[in-house]
Write a protein that holds these residues in place. Structure first.
Motif, PDB file in Angstrom:
ATOM      1  N   ARG A  66       0.830  -1.207   0.000  1.00 25.29           N
ATOM      2  CA  ARG A  66       0.000   0.000   0.000  1.00 25.29           C
ATOM      3  C   ARG A  66       0.866   1.259   0.000  1.00 25.29           C
ATOM      4  O   ARG A  66       0.603   2.215  -0.726  1.00 25.29           O
ATOM      5  N   MET A  67       1.936   1.240   0.802  1.00 25.42           N
ATOM      6  CA  MET A  67       2.842   2.386   0.845  1.00 25.42           C
ATOM      7  C   MET A  67       3.592   2.545  -0.469  1.00 25.42           C
ATOM      8  O   MET A  67       3.828   3.667  -0.927  1.00 25.42           O
ATOM      9  N   ALA A  68       3.977   1.409  -1.085  1.00 27.45           N
ATOM     10  CA  ALA A  68       4.676   1.479  -2.376  1.00 27.45           C
ATOM     11  C   ALA A  68       3.794   2.123  -3.437  1.00 27.45           C
ATOM     12  O   ALA A  68       4.239   2.983  -4.204  1.00 27.45           O
ATOM     13  N   LEU A  69       2.539   1.734  -3.495  1.00 29.04           N
ATOM     14  CA  LEU A  69       1.618   2.314  -4.471  1.00 29.04           C
ATOM     15  C   LEU A  69       1.416   3.803  -4.211  1.00 29.04           C
ATOM     16  O   LEU A  69       1.381   4.614  -5.148  1.00 29.04           O
ATOM     17  N   GLU A  70       1.278   4.160  -2.939  1.00 27.37           N
ATOM     18  CA  GLU A  70       1.086   5.565  -2.599  1.00 27.37           C
ATOM     19  C   GLU A  70       2.343   6.372  -2.923  1.00 27.37           C
ATOM     20  O   GLU A  70       2.261   7.521  -3.375  1.00 27.37           O
ATOM     21  N   ALA A  71       3.531   5.763  -2.708  1.00 25.64           N
ATOM     22  CA  ALA A  71       4.782   6.451  -3.027  1.00 25.64           C
ATOM     23  C   ALA A  71       4.904   6.702  -4.528  1.00 25.64           C
ATOM     24  O   ALA A  71       5.342   7.775  -4.958  1.00 25.64           O
ATOM     25  N   PHE A  72       4.492   5.730  -5.335  1.00 26.37           N
ATOM     26  CA  PHE A  72       4.508   5.923  -6.787  1.00 26.37           C
ATOM     27  C   PHE A  72       3.575   7.060  -7.194  1.00 26.37           C
ATOM     28  O   PHE A  72       3.881   7.839  -8.104  1.00 26.37           O
ATOM     29  N   SER A  73       2.444   7.161  -6.527  1.00 23.12           N
ATOM     30  CA  SER A  73       1.526   8.268  -6.800  1.00 23.12           C
ATOM     31  C   SER A  73       2.180   9.602  -6.464  1.00 23.12           C
ATOM     32  O   SER A  73       2.011  10.599  -7.196  1.00 23.12           O
ATOM     33  N   CYS A  74       2.937   9.639  -5.376  1.00 23.71           N
ATOM     34  CA  CYS A  74       3.640  10.868  -5.004  1.00 23.71           C
ATOM     35  C   CYS A  74       4.707  11.217  -6.039  1.00 23.71           C
ATOM     36  O   CYS A  74       4.862  12.393  -6.417  1.00 23.71           O
TER      37      CYS A  74
END
Length: 209
Positions: free
Chosen positions: A174-182
């Motif tokens: 979940r954090m990896a996906l959110e980091a990619f969004s950032c």
């Protein structure tokens, strides 16, 4: 239960008028049915002509489909019916080469499926939380990020890109996906800023020496 009319020899029955027309339709449908049976009996055939007639289309499930089918061939053991009897037995022999693999039809309620999947997801999240607690990883988050959490992660990504921090620890998918969004947001912001720089410089006017 499907009762198939027998193939009639017009030259023997001597029918005419409406009866002759009906016999013509019957013989035509049975001919299409035999083509389907021949195609089903040939393992090298990919196409089965079910749509050639209403009869074959209606019997699609019974012939090679999801049904347990039994065919009863009726014959007349008299010398004058020898031709019809032979034709019927040949058709029955071709039918014996057709194999059906019947399975139970299961109809599930979509709402019940949704509730079932929601319960499974909840149980899986609980198991993950327990596993993470035992592994001393209680900070891992699987829910959607809140706006405040997204801004905090974006700040970390920004500091990582600027070299203020050397590593960006990713503790969950979940954090990896959110980091990619950032990363995507920061990249788009940078492109927008670079695209506006020439116009800002051109609009500033000339500077007198």
């Amino acid at each position: 239960l499907v009762d198939l009319a027998g193939s009639e020899r017009v030259k023997k029955t001597g029918t005419d008028g409406v009866t002759l027309k009906e016999a013509s339709y019957i013989n035509k449908s049975l001919s299409f049915l035999e083509q389907v049976v021949v195609a089903l009996g040939d393992k090298h055939r990919d196409h089965v002509p079910y749509r050639q007639s209403k009869l074959t289309h209606m019997l699609k499930d019974s012939l090679g489909g999801n049904c347990k089918t039994t065919m009863v061939a009726n014959i007349w053991p008299e010398a004058k019916m020898l031709e019809e009897t032979t034709s019927t037995l040949r058709f029955a022999t071709r039918m014996m080469r057709v194999s059906n693999e019947a399975t139970v039809n299961v109809h599930l309620d979509p709402q019940l499926l949704v509730r079932k999947y929601e319960r499974q997801i909840k149980e899986l999240k609980q198991e993950l939380a327990m596993h993470n607690t035992l592994a001393n990883r209680s900070q891992i988050q699987y829910e959607e990020y809140t706006p405040d959490e997204s801004r905090e992660l974006e700040s970390k990504v920004q500091r990582y890109l600027e070299g203020e921090i050397q590593e960006l620890e990713v503790v969950s998918v979940r954090m990896a996906l959110e980091a990619f969004s950032c990363f995507r947001k920061l990249h788009n912001d940078l492109r927008t800023e670079l695209a506006q720089r020439p116009s800002a410089a051109a609009g500033g006017g000339a500077v007198a020496p």
